[in-house]
Write a protein that holds these residues in place. Structure first.
Motif, PDB file in Angstrom:
ATOM      1  N   LEU A 169       0.819  -1.217   0.000  1.00 15.77           N
ATOM      2  CA  LEU A 169       0.000   0.000   0.000  1.00 15.77           C
ATOM      3  C   LEU A 169       0.850   1.262   0.000  1.00 15.77           C
ATOM      4  O   LEU A 169       0.349   2.342  -0.263  1.00 15.77           O
ATOM      5  CB  LEU A 169      -0.899   0.003   1.238  1.00 15.77           C
ATOM      6  N   LEU A 170       2.151   1.089   0.296  1.00 21.68           N
ATOM      7  CA  LEU A 170       2.986   2.275   0.445  1.00 21.68           C
ATOM      8  C   LEU A 170       3.135   3.103  -0.828  1.00 21.68           C
ATOM      9  O   LEU A 170       3.221   4.332  -0.730  1.00 21.68           O
ATOM     10  CB  LEU A 170       4.360   1.889   0.992  1.00 21.68           C
ATOM     11  N   PRO A 171       3.159   2.485  -2.012  1.00 24.84           N
ATOM     12  CA  PRO A 171       3.233   3.332  -3.206  1.00 24.84           C
ATOM     13  C   PRO A 171       2.122   4.379  -3.241  1.00 24.84           C
ATOM     14  O   PRO A 171       2.324   5.501  -3.705  1.00 24.84           O
ATOM     15  CB  PRO A 171       3.071   2.328  -4.353  1.00 24.84           C
ATOM     16  N   ILE A 172       0.961   4.007  -2.695  1.00 25.72           N
ATOM     17  CA  ILE A 172      -0.161   4.968  -2.660  1.00 25.72           C
ATOM     18  C   ILE A 172       0.260   6.184  -1.851  1.00 25.72           C
ATOM     19  O   ILE A 172       0.076   7.332  -2.254  1.00 25.72           O
ATOM     20  CB  ILE A 172      -1.420   4.327  -2.006  1.00 25.72           C
ATOM     21  N   ILE A 173       0.882   5.931  -0.706  1.00 25.95           N
ATOM     22  CA  ILE A 173       1.293   7.035   0.166  1.00 25.95           C
ATOM     23  C   ILE A 173       2.327   7.902  -0.545  1.00 25.95           C
ATOM     24  O   ILE A 173       2.196   9.118  -0.619  1.00 25.95           O
ATOM     25  CB  ILE A 173       1.903   6.512   1.476  1.00 25.95           C
ATOM     26  N   TYR A 174       3.362   7.240  -1.072  1.00 24.94           N
ATOM     27  CA  TYR A 174       4.429   8.005  -1.709  1.00 24.94           C
ATOM     28  C   TYR A 174       3.902   8.828  -2.876  1.00 24.94           C
ATOM     29  O   TYR A 174       4.249   9.987  -3.049  1.00 24.94           O
ATOM     30  CB  TYR A 174       5.540   7.072  -2.189  1.00 24.94           C
ATOM     31  N   LYS A 175       3.027   8.192  -3.656  1.00 28.62           N
ATOM     32  CA  LYS A 175       2.484   8.877  -4.829  1.00 28.62           C
ATOM     33  C   LYS A 175       1.719  10.120  -4.379  1.00 28.62           C
ATOM     34  O   LYS A 175       1.876  11.206  -4.923  1.00 28.62           O
ATOM     35  CB  LYS A 175       1.560   7.920  -5.589  1.00 28.62           C
ATOM     36  N   THR A 176       0.913   9.928  -3.360  1.00 25.50           N
ATOM     37  CA  THR A 176       0.107  11.040  -2.871  1.00 25.50           C
ATOM     38  C   THR A 176       1.000  12.128  -2.285  1.00 25.50           C
ATOM     39  O   THR A 176       0.795  13.317  -2.524  1.00 25.50           O
ATOM     40  CB  THR A 176      -0.878  10.536  -1.787  1.00 25.50           C
ATOM     41  N   MET A 177       2.040  11.690  -1.560  1.00 28.37           N
ATOM     42  CA  MET A 177       2.898  12.674  -0.893  1.00 28.37           C
ATOM     43  C   MET A 177       3.790  13.431  -1.880  1.00 28.37           C
ATOM     44  O   MET A 177       4.190  14.547  -1.617  1.00 28.37           O
ATOM     45  CB  MET A 177       3.760  11.980   0.163  1.00 28.37           C
ATOM     46  N   ASN A 178       4.131  12.787  -2.975  1.00 30.68           N
ATOM     47  CA  ASN A 178       5.034  13.449  -3.911  1.00 30.68           C
ATOM     48  C   ASN A 178       4.313  14.163  -5.047  1.00 30.68           C
ATOM     49  O   ASN A 178       4.929  14.809  -5.871  1.00 30.68           O
ATOM     50  CB  ASN A 178       6.011  12.425  -4.510  1.00 30.68           C
ATOM     51  N   GLY A 179       3.039  14.069  -5.091  1.00 31.07           N
ATOM     52  CA  GLY A 179       2.291  14.701  -6.169  1.00 31.07           C
ATOM     53  C   GLY A 179       1.905  16.120  -5.791  1.00 31.07           C
ATOM     54  O   GLY A 179       2.717  16.932  -5.330  1.00 31.07           O
ATOM     55  N   ALA A 180       0.636  16.379  -5.976  1.00 32.37           N
ATOM     56  CA  ALA A 180       0.124  17.729  -5.729  1.00 32.37           C
ATOM     57  C   ALA A 180       0.314  18.136  -4.277  1.00 32.37           C
ATOM     58  O   ALA A 180       0.466  19.318  -3.961  1.00 32.37           O
ATOM     59  CB  ALA A 180      -1.350  17.765  -6.107  1.00 32.37           C
ATOM     60  N   LEU A 181       0.351  17.130  -3.400  1.00 31.39           N
ATOM     61  CA  LEU A 181       0.465  17.416  -1.971  1.00 31.39           C
ATOM     62  C   LEU A 181       1.758  18.162  -1.649  1.00 31.39           C
ATOM     63  O   LEU A 181       1.791  19.021  -0.766  1.00 31.39           O
ATOM     64  CB  LEU A 181       0.404  16.092  -1.197  1.00 31.39           C
ATOM     65  N   GLN A 182       2.813  17.856  -2.415  1.00 31.82           N
ATOM     66  CA  GLN A 182       4.106  18.488  -2.145  1.00 31.82           C
ATOM     67  C   GLN A 182       4.023  20.011  -2.327  1.00 31.82           C
ATOM     68  O   GLN A 182       4.582  20.767  -1.540  1.00 31.82           O
ATOM     69  CB  GLN A 182       5.162  17.895  -3.078  1.00 31.82           C
ATOM     70  N   GLU A 183       3.307  20.416  -3.357  1.00 25.66           N
ATOM     71  CA  GLU A 183       3.147  21.868  -3.597  1.00 25.66           C
ATOM     72  C   GLU A 183       2.347  22.496  -2.458  1.00 25.66           C
ATOM     73  O   GLU A 183       2.656  23.587  -1.984  1.00 25.66           O
ATOM     74  CB  GLU A 183       2.415  22.099  -4.919  1.00 25.66           C
ATOM     75  N   LEU A 184       1.302  21.785  -2.056  1.00 24.24           N
ATOM     76  CA  LEU A 184       0.470  22.304  -0.955  1.00 24.24           C
ATOM     77  C   LEU A 184       1.287  22.427   0.321  1.00 24.24           C
ATOM     78  O   LEU A 184       1.166  23.410   1.063  1.00 24.24           O
ATOM     79  CB  LEU A 184      -0.714  21.371  -0.699  1.00 24.24           C
ATOM     80  N   GLN A 185       2.140  21.432   0.546  1.00 23.43           N
ATOM     81  CA  GLN A 185       2.970  21.446   1.761  1.00 23.43           C
ATOM     82  C   GLN A 185       3.956  22.613   1.738  1.00 23.43           C
ATOM     83  O   GLN A 185       4.189  23.267   2.755  1.00 23.43           O
ATOM     84  CB  GLN A 185       3.735  20.117   1.889  1.00 23.43           C
ATOM     85  N   ALA A 186       4.530  22.893   0.533  1.00 19.27           N
ATOM     86  CA  ALA A 186       5.471  24.012   0.412  1.00 19.27           C
ATOM     87  C   ALA A 186       4.757  25.317   0.734  1.00 19.27           C
ATOM     88  O   ALA A 186       5.277  26.169   1.477  1.00 19.27           O
ATOM     89  CB  ALA A 186       6.064  24.042  -0.998  1.00 19.27           C
ATOM     90  N   ALA A 187       3.557  25.438   0.203  1.00 20.70           N
ATOM     91  CA  ALA A 187       2.780  26.666   0.450  1.00 20.70           C
ATOM     92  C   ALA A 187       2.451  26.779   1.937  1.00 20.70           C
ATOM     93  O   ALA A 187       2.529  27.868   2.530  1.00 20.70           O
ATOM     94  CB  ALA A 187       1.503  26.630  -0.386  1.00 20.70           C
ATOM     95  N   GLU A 188       2.113  25.637   2.537  1.00 17.33           N
ATOM     96  CA  GLU A 188       1.764  25.622   3.970  1.00 17.33           C
ATOM     97  C   GLU A 188       2.968  26.038   4.821  1.00 17.33           C
ATOM     98  O   GLU A 188       2.842  26.825   5.761  1.00 17.33           O
ATOM     99  CB  GLU A 188       1.311  24.197   4.343  1.00 17.33           C
ATOM    100  N   LEU A 189       4.142  25.551   4.437  1.00 18.04           N
ATOM    101  CA  LEU A 189       5.358  25.868   5.204  1.00 18.04           C
ATOM    102  C   LEU A 189       5.726  27.347   5.057  1.00 18.04           C
ATOM    103  O   LEU A 189       6.117  27.999   6.034  1.00 18.04           O
ATOM    104  CB  LEU A 189       6.507  24.962   4.733  1.00 18.04           C
ATOM    105  N   MET A 190       5.575  27.854   3.847  1.00 16.32           N
ATOM    106  CA  MET A 190       5.903  29.266   3.637  1.00 16.32           C
ATOM    107  C   MET A 190       4.951  30.144   4.467  1.00 16.32           C
ATOM    108  O   MET A 190       5.382  31.085   5.135  1.00 16.32           O
ATOM    109  CB  MET A 190       5.773  29.620   2.152  1.00 16.32           C
ATOM    110  N   GLN A 191       3.675  29.810   4.421  1.00 18.12           N
ATOM    111  CA  GLN A 191       2.675  30.569   5.181  1.00 18.12           C
ATOM    112  C   GLN A 191       3.003  30.530   6.675  1.00 18.12           C
ATOM    113  O   GLN A 191       2.934  31.541   7.363  1.00 18.12           O
ATOM    114  CB  GLN A 191       1.286  29.966   4.905  1.00 18.12           C
ATOM    115  N   PHE A 192       3.404  29.347   7.128  1.00 15.63           N
ATOM    116  CA  PHE A 192       3.750  29.194   8.541  1.00 15.63           C
ATOM    117  C   PHE A 192       4.921  30.101   8.901  1.00 15.63           C
ATOM    118  O   PHE A 192       4.927  30.761   9.949  1.00 15.63           O
ATOM    119  CB  PHE A 192       4.112  27.724   8.811  1.00 15.63           C
ATOM    120  N   SER A 193       5.927  30.157   8.003  1.00 20.95           N
ATOM    121  CA  SER A 193       7.114  30.961   8.305  1.00 20.95           C
ATOM    122  C   SER A 193       6.759  32.440   8.394  1.00 20.95           C
ATOM    123  O   SER A 193       7.320  33.192   9.179  1.00 20.95           O
ATOM    124  CB  SER A 193       8.197  30.720   7.251  1.00 20.95           C
TER     125      SER A 193
END
Lengths: 161, 466
Positions: free
Chosen positions: A2-26
């Motif tokens: 099942l892990l490919p599902i996680i990696y795929k999700t984490m490395n896809g669109a989620l990565q951009e969202l996470q970058a935006a979230e981190l910048m906002q936090f900073s």
């Protein structure tokens, strides 16, 4: 399986969202030192690679955020150095988590690392790296004497439903 | 709602899991890629929450192994919920229109209700368990509480922590988690119920005779009690006895055997099915599920009977419990007390460390009271070539005959053996100690060989459980 599902999700669109979230936090806590979206994306990318290297899964950004927030207040870190320092300290963080088999909680470990970084290490990542093994040994010995949270390599809090 | 689904789940335990349904739906254009990503994100959010709970809020990351375990547990609960809906379209609609978190939570309720039902089955098992000294049977039941103590619905719903050794007539090992445990306990109860129609002493006698046929210690063997009981009951019916009798005399065996030899496959099936009906009627078994359980076994029994007839080994299937000539006229060898596993390990370790052959032989002879233990020591390969010869030379004719009972076990099932013939027939055995034993016998004087042969043909190892 099942892990490919996680990696795929984490490395896809989620990565951009996470970058935006981190910048906002900073922006909210950086006191003028906030990072750019490019810096945030670099940190997220490095953090995801580290997680893969150390064989770990982390869904949220809490560790990265707390570390970044603490680094903002360090007297040894400049705006230019913060992106690189975050990545390198995250590397030490996940190394210790694995080596101690999760024998220390996230907050405690970040506190210990930053205390050493701002103290004896005088802001030197290299010195901090050289003390990582000693810290790992100390945590392991402490856990053998009084096992904190361990059972089967993980903090075990399995409720019987 | 969970009650209804729970009932449906029982019927659809072998349906494809949710991940396969999503894959199938995507390939058939029934689910869009965007929706799949949405489902994955929802599962990730559940995983995030579980990581927090698993680590007691101390850590937001876990190892891949732990994450996989948690993810499997999540998917198991979602499956438990969606499996209640039959048909791919229906299940896809559920995934498309419902919230994954809601499905997961309903799944948790279903799994929880299954644990409660499984616990009730466990209490019934301990109330009705058979009084038989079969280790695997008893240890499996004694260790059932491990499941209830260790099973975690939230963090490991797909696991079934247990020490299940006892083989059932039917066991679906593809099932996971509490679904597996529930079906195991249900089937064990069916088998217990069937066995409860027979006198316990007859069951014990049957087991002991089975052990003799195969020259094994039935208490330590992974055998299925119910299967042996059904077999002998059916053959008892064929022989004209009552269904609740497990006794088969030598004369009855001969008569059944002659009858089966005359029948083709189809007629054998008919005979067995008719005997099965008579057995069910004779035992007054009324529970339809128990009846089904027995009937599902019949094709398997029919196939075994056909093969046994073909290979001329019906005596391995129909266990003769009475009137065996060799039993009546034989010499009884009193089997001593067996040593514990720990003692056995200590003894073999001592033997292996010992440098002198004489001391080794003394250790073996003084350390073992039971023929089974003696043979186990030989099987442990503690001795070298010459040492076997010295050991065998130190044994008397009866001791050598007891060993011969094991070596020539298969040949003895067909009747009396001629030692000089079977020694040459078995010469190629790859069991070390047996090869040395055969070599030793081969070099004995003919008169001594005849004496040992007489003992091998007549000796019976006494079993306290008869």
């Amino acid at each position: 399986m099942l892990l490919p599902i996680i990696y795929k999700t984490m490395n896809g669109a989620l990565q951009e969202l996470q970058a935006a979230e981190l910048m906002q936090f900073s922006k909210e806590c950086a006191h003028g030192l906030e990072i750019t979206l490019k810096d945030a994306a670099e940190i997220i990318d490095a953090r995801n690679r580290l997680l893969q290297t150390y064989g770990r899964i982390e869904i949220d950004l809490e560790v990265t955020k707390i570390l970044l927030q603490k680094l903002f207040t360090s007297p040894f870190i400049s705006r230019e150095e913060i992106t690189q320092a975050t990545q390198e300290i995250l590397d030490i963080f996940y190394f210790i988590k694995n080596e101690t088999e999760d024998g220390i909680g996230d907050s405690d470990l970040i506190d210990r690392l930053l205390y050493m970084f701002n103290g004896d290490c005088h802001g030197s990542i290299e010195l901090l790296k050289s003390t990582a093994e000693a810290l790992t040994r100390e945590i392991k010995e402490k856990n053998i004497k009084s096992p904190l949270l361990q059972q089967g390599g993980e903090i075990n809090n399995e409720p019987k439903y | 709602m969970s009650q209804n689904i729970s009932l449906n789940v029982e019927k659809t335990l072998s349906v494809p899991d949710t991940a396969s349904i999503i894959k199938e739906g995507f390939s058939k254009g029934m689910i869009e890629k965007r929706k799949i990503e949405d489902i994955q994100t929802q599962i990730l959010m559940i995983l995030k929450d579980l990581i927090q709970r698993y680590t007691n809020g101390e850590s937001s990351s876990v190892t891949i192994e732990t994450a996989e375990k948690l993810l499997n547990s999540i998917c198991f609960s979602i499956d438990a919920c969606t499996a209640g809906y039959i048909g791919t379209r229906e299940r896809i609609d559920l995934l498309l229109n419902g919230s994954i978190t809601e499905l997961y939570e309903k799944g948790l309720e279903i799994v929880s209700s299954y644990v409660a039902e499984t616990k009730k089955l466990y209490y019934r098992i301990i109330k009705t368990r058979l009084n038989v000294p079969v280790e695997a049977y008893n240890l499996t039941i004694d260790d059932f509480p491990i499941f209830f103590n260790k099973y975690s619905i939230v963090f490991g719903a797909h696991d079934a922590p247990s020490n299940i050794d006892y083989p059932l007539m039917f066991d679906n090992s593809h099932l996971k988690g509490v679904f597996y445990m529930k079906q195991y306990m249900e089937n064990l109860l069916f088998e217990t119920e069937i066995c409860s129609h027979f006198d316990n002493r007859e069951i014990l006698k049957l087991l002991a005779c089975y052990g003799k046929v195969y020259s094994i210690d039935y208490k330590k063997t992974l055998l299925n009690i119910c299967e042996l009981v059904i077999n002998n009951s059916i053959f008892s019916v064929i022989a004209g006895s009552k269904a609740d009798r497990l006794t088969i005399t030598e004369q009855q065996y001969e008569s059944i055997s002659k009858r089966l030899l005359r029948l083709n496959k189809e007629k054998t099936n008919t005979l067995l099915n008719e005997a099965c009906e008579k057995m069910i009627h004779g035992l007054e078994i009324e529970q339809s599920k128990t009846i089904t359980y027995i009937k599902i076994y019949m094709p398997e029994l029919a196939s075994r009977v056909t093969n046994a007839v073909k290979n001329n080994c019906l005596q391995n299937l129909i266990i003769i419990t009475e009137g065996n000539q060799s039993q009546q006229q034989g010499i009884i060898y009193e089997e001593g007390e067996r040593m514990s596993d720990a003692k056995f390990r200590t003894l073999t370790s001592k033997i292996m460390k010992c440098g002198s052959t004489r001391e080794k032989i003394n250790l073996i002879k003084s350390g073992t009271q039971s023929a089974y233990d003696f043979i186990d020591i030989l099987e442990a390969d503690c001795l070298f070539e010459d040492e076997y010869t010295y050991l065998f030379a130190s044994l008397n004719d009866i001791d050598l005959a007891v060993l011969g009972k094991t070596v020539f076990n298969e040949e003895l099932r067909s009747g009396i053996i001629k030692l000089d013939i079977v020694i040459s027939e078995k010469a190629n055995t790859d069991i070390n100690w047996q090869a040395e034993y055969l070599k030793f016998l081969h070099n004995l004087e003919p008169t001594r060989l005849i004496a040992i042969e007489r003992f091998i043909n007549k000796i019976q190892i006494a079993d306290e459980s008869i």
